[in-house]
Design a protein around this motif. Structure first.
Motif, PDB file in Angstrom:
ATOM      1  N   ARG A  10      13.184  11.340   1.868  1.00  0.00           N
ATOM      2  CA  ARG A  10      12.429  10.376   1.787  1.00  0.00           C
ATOM      3  C   ARG A  10      11.056  10.835   0.842  1.00  0.00           C
ATOM      4  NH1 ARG A  10       8.128   8.306   4.830  1.00  0.00           N
ATOM      5  NH2 ARG A  10       7.794   6.237   4.468  1.00  0.00           N
ATOM      6  N   SER A  11      10.767  12.256   1.373  1.00  0.00           N
ATOM      7  CA  SER A  11       9.749  12.499   0.438  1.00  0.00           C
ATOM      8  C   SER A  11       9.896  12.877  -1.107  1.00  0.00           C
ATOM      9  CB  SER A  11       9.272  14.070   1.260  1.00  0.00           C
ATOM     10  OG  SER A  11      10.384  14.864   1.187  1.00  0.00           O
ATOM     11  N   GLU A 109       2.983   3.224  11.085  1.00  0.00           N
ATOM     12  CA  GLU A 109       2.056   3.165   9.980  1.00  0.00           C
ATOM     13  C   GLU A 109       2.068   4.495   9.522  1.00  0.00           C
ATOM     14  OE1 GLU A 109       2.751   0.428   8.447  1.00  0.00           O
ATOM     15  OE2 GLU A 109       3.242  -0.868  10.140  1.00  0.00           O
ATOM     16  N   LEU A 110       1.712   5.503  10.109  1.00  0.00           N
ATOM     17  CA  LEU A 110       1.294   6.941   9.789  1.00  0.00           C
ATOM     18  C   LEU A 110       2.884   7.616   9.389  1.00  0.00           C
ATOM     19  CD1 LEU A 110      -0.470   8.874  12.451  1.00  0.00           C
ATOM     20  CD2 LEU A 110      -1.165   8.730  10.019  1.00  0.00           C
ATOM     21  N   ILE A 111       3.922   7.287   9.815  1.00  0.00           N
ATOM     22  CA  ILE A 111       5.299   7.521   9.390  1.00  0.00           C
ATOM     23  C   ILE A 111       5.492   6.677   8.126  1.00  0.00           C
ATOM     24  CG2 ILE A 111       7.765   7.601   9.983  1.00  0.00           C
ATOM     25  CD1 ILE A 111       6.897   7.892  12.869  1.00  0.00           C
ATOM     26  N   ARG A 112       5.419   5.362   8.061  1.00  0.00           N
ATOM     27  CA  ARG A 112       5.832   4.692   6.908  1.00  0.00           C
ATOM     28  C   ARG A 112       5.211   5.093   5.758  1.00  0.00           C
ATOM     29  NH1 ARG A 112       8.740   0.857   8.520  1.00  0.00           N
ATOM     30  NH2 ARG A 112       7.559   0.098   9.996  1.00  0.00           N
ATOM     31  N   SER A 113       3.747   5.211   5.681  1.00  0.00           N
ATOM     32  CA  SER A 113       2.829   5.355   4.782  1.00  0.00           C
ATOM     33  C   SER A 113       2.692   6.617   4.012  1.00  0.00           C
ATOM     34  CB  SER A 113       1.869   4.834   4.999  1.00  0.00           C
ATOM     35  OG  SER A 113       0.775   5.600   6.064  1.00  0.00           O
ATOM     36  N   ASN A 114       3.369   7.528   4.627  1.00  0.00           N
ATOM     37  CA  ASN A 114       3.256   8.764   4.348  1.00  0.00           C
ATOM     38  C   ASN A 114       4.489   9.495   3.773  1.00  0.00           C
ATOM     39  OD1 ASN A 114       0.436   9.991   4.325  1.00  0.00           O
ATOM     40  ND2 ASN A 114       0.685   8.987   6.563  1.00  0.00           N
ATOM     41  N   PRO A 115       4.660  10.721   2.855  1.00  0.00           N
ATOM     42  CA  PRO A 115       5.841  11.277   2.508  1.00  0.00           C
ATOM     43  C   PRO A 115       6.420  12.229   3.437  1.00  0.00           C
ATOM     44  CG  PRO A 115       4.034  12.351   1.422  1.00  0.00           C
ATOM     45  CD  PRO A 115       3.611  11.223   2.502  1.00  0.00           C
ATOM     46  N   VAL A 116       6.751  11.638   4.578  1.00  0.00           N
ATOM     47  CA  VAL A 116       7.362  12.563   5.834  1.00  0.00           C
ATOM     48  C   VAL A 116       9.092  11.953   5.914  1.00  0.00           C
ATOM     49  CG1 VAL A 116       5.186  12.996   6.765  1.00  0.00           C
ATOM     50  CG2 VAL A 116       6.636  10.999   7.736  1.00  0.00           C
ATOM     51  N   ASP A 117       9.663  13.083   6.317  1.00  0.00           N
ATOM     52  CA  ASP A 117      11.226  12.680   6.426  1.00  0.00           C
ATOM     53  C   ASP A 117      11.669  12.983   7.874  1.00  0.00           C
ATOM     54  OD1 ASP A 117      11.825  13.087   3.267  1.00  0.00           O
ATOM     55  OD2 ASP A 117      11.094  14.827   3.751  1.00  0.00           O
ATOM     56  N   GLY A 118      10.886  13.439   8.529  1.00  0.00           N
ATOM     57  CA  GLY A 118      10.940  13.397  10.148  1.00  0.00           C
ATOM     58  C   GLY A 118       9.807  13.744  10.690  1.00  0.00           C
TER      59      GLY A 118
END
Length: 579
Positions: A10-11, A109-118
């Motif tokens: 994802r990132s 939203e923290l997860i969705r809006s940022n470039p994190v994979d897990g």
């Protein structure tokens, strides 16, 4: 087995492409002192940290976040810490339940809006566990939960003290005049001895156990004491494991299945867990996948409770505390007592099934984790009630009530709200006897507001002096998982919206029948209709801000008190576009 490649992370959409926006993203990572070799082509792991000085349960999370980072680095990931709202149960008013959905939205939203994979989710205090898991379920990227762990057992004058449970017990003795202020202060200095959550089987311990049953916590980790060195090692294990989960593409929707939720419920029942677990597990289930898991409802809870023996001899239903439980074998040992009641083929964050996770687990103290043929009681600790006073259900932790009150008929002594109760409960002229049923209105999701933990209504002082320590009490509010007594809770619909509880009057006869799961108001339909016609709906408590959002969207207790628009049935939220 790897399902992901660096190009499918994802990132990669943020960092791996050759355009102006990616240039900006990469240059800003380098602004923090990191080089290409630190993050390029590696899973980016978000560490969602709910540390706060106002959340005493989480006071060790600064250290745990660093220990998670160590594990992420070891496994070839790139850790990034992201603070989130902290729901400190003891300090936040009117109740953390008002803000559970806000933290769930923030997490998503923290997860969705940022470039994190897990993500590794750091939580433990009551509403934090469901909030983080609700948000992670909605975002549906690989996630693992790191529980705060229970605090050390309390001590006072050679006695072991349990948070919450003994607070209620000895406060009654203080109100009855049996202990002094000086003695009470001694207890205050000895009941909470370390970081971590309540060490009784309260809401925090129940939700941690349920989350392990759900498969979102590493095997055996839900009951490790917060300050045990094993807990620090657990944090690093979580960091290592989440990197593998990203490569495997093992997501919450793969783990949080209907069968997994039934495992979670079964563990909560087997432990005599908190009534709050019902609300939270229903809310979590409605966040998963396509919404099909939402069939988890009150009737399913009750069916699972009826078939599950109570084997956790833990306060407030039993004798021991979480330290005792962990060193007796913990959740893995308990699960190995009831393998026939569990869905053993469910996959977990370990990458293994429940069957594999509990293989070889033993109980080392049979008085703490009771043998199957010697249960504390034959069925689980919670029961769901139905009747004309609660058309949509109510709950009771009957394992923590005096047995003679589980079948009881008495006349109501009614309080319109918490202020009315506080003003009159100790009035010597209050027309109450030990056989009365205390009723409090306007403590529900809208009436509280936020459904505070007011449901363990205090015993009137004049009855305490006579030796009474339990009575039937009914409300549309919740109570702490550390609480005990014949308290009927979560009456739905709540009184604030015109549920039958709104029409109960002093002197009405009410009958509680736990064995038959009945709660009956012995007032005719005609009389209830008359009272309903005279009832006036209260004005909303909030007229602006998040409070207004809560007021306009919160569902009733039997539906999990989530916001309806967040349910999975509405479909997925698209990934953010990058321009």
């Amino acid at each position: 087995m790897k399902k992901k490649t660096p190009e499918t992370l994802r990132s990669h959409r943020w960092f791996g492409v050759d355009d102006k926006r990616a240039f900006g993203h990469r240059s800003r990572i380098k602004q923090m002192g990191f080089g290409d070799e630190d993050y390029a082509g590696k899973p980016v792991i978000g560490i969602i940290n709910t540390w706060s000085d106002m959340n005493t349960c989480h006071s060790h999370f600064r250290d745990r976040a660093n220990e998670v980072k160590r594990g992420v680095w070891q496994s070839g990931g790139f850790p990034v810490e992201m603070p989130a709202m902290s729901l400190g149960e003891q300090m936040m008013k009117p109740t953390t339940m008002l803000y559970r959905n806000l933290l769930a939205m923030e997490t998503e939203e923290l997860i969705r809006s940022n470039p994190v994979d897990g993500v590794v989710l750091l939580g433990g205090c009551d509403k934090t566990v469901p909030a983080l898991l609700m948000g992670a379920a909605s975002a549906d990227v690989p996630a693992i939960f790191l529980p705060a762990g229970p605090m050390l057992s309390g001590h006072w004058r050679g006695q072991t003290l349990g948070s919450g449970s003994d607070t209620w017990k000895y406060w009654d003795e203080r109100r009855a005049g049996n202990i002094s202020k000086a003695t009470w202060m001694e207890m205050e200095n000895g009941i909470a001895r370390s970081a971590g959550t309540c060490m009784t089987m309260g809401t925090a311990a129940t939700l941690a156990a349920a989350a392990e049953g759900l498969g979102m916590i590493l095997p055996g980790a839900s009951s490790i004491p917060s300050v045990d060195a094993s807990h620090a090692r657990l944090a690093t294990d979580c960091g290592r494991r989440i990197v593998d989960m990203v490569w495997e593409d093992l997501k919450p929707s793969d783990i949080m299945t209907t069968e997994a939720f039934e495992n979670a419920v079964t563990l909560a029942m087997c432990l005599g867990g908190s009534t709050n677990s019902i609300i939270h597990l229903i809310a979590m289930a409605r966040r998963v996948g396509d919404g099909s898991v939402a069939k988890l409802d009150l009737d399913r809870f009750d069916a699972l409770s009826r078939r599950t023996p109570l084997l956790g001899n833990l306060r407030p239903s039993g004798k021991y505390l979480m330290e005792d439980f962990y060193y007796a074998g913990g959740i893995r040992a308990l699960m190995n007592r009831i393998p026939d009641l569990l869905n053993l083929d469910c996959i977990t964050v370990s990458g293994k099934t429940v069957r594999e996770n509990i293989e070889g687990a033993q109980s080392y103290k049979d008085d703490v984790i009771l043998p199957r043929d010697q249960p504390l009681q034959a069925e689980g600790g919670l029961a769901v009630l139905r009747g004309n006073l609660c058309p949509d259900g109510a709950v009771i932790k009957h394992s923590a009530a005096e047995p003679h009150l589980r079948q009881h008929r008495g006349r109501a002594v009614v309080f319109e709200n918490i202020k009315d109760m506080d003003a009159r409960i100790d009035d010597p002229d209050l027309p109450v006897t030990k056989d009365s049923i205390l009723v409090m209105k306007n403590g529900g999701p809208l009436g509280g507001p936020g459904m505070p933990e007011w449901g363990q209504l205090p015993i009137p002082k004049k009855l305490l002096k006579e030796g009474v320590r339990d009575m039937v009490r009914i409300s549309d509010s919740r109570m702490s998982g550390t609480s005990y007594g014949a308290c009927v809770l979560h009456v739905a619909p709540e009184s604030f919206v015109g549920g039958p509880l709104a029409f109960v009057q002093d002197g009405d006869e009410i009958e509680l029948d736990v064995a038959n799961r009945k709660l009956t108001l012995h007032v005719s339909d005609a009389e209830l209709a008359k009272r309903r016609a005279a009832w006036k709906k209260p004005e909303p408590y909030y007229v602006r801000g998040y409070g207004q959002m809560f007021t306009q969207n919160v569902q009733q207790a039997n539906e999990g008190c989530d916001f309806e628009f967040l349910a999975a049935k509405h479909g997925p939220t698209p990934e953010p576009e990058i321009h």
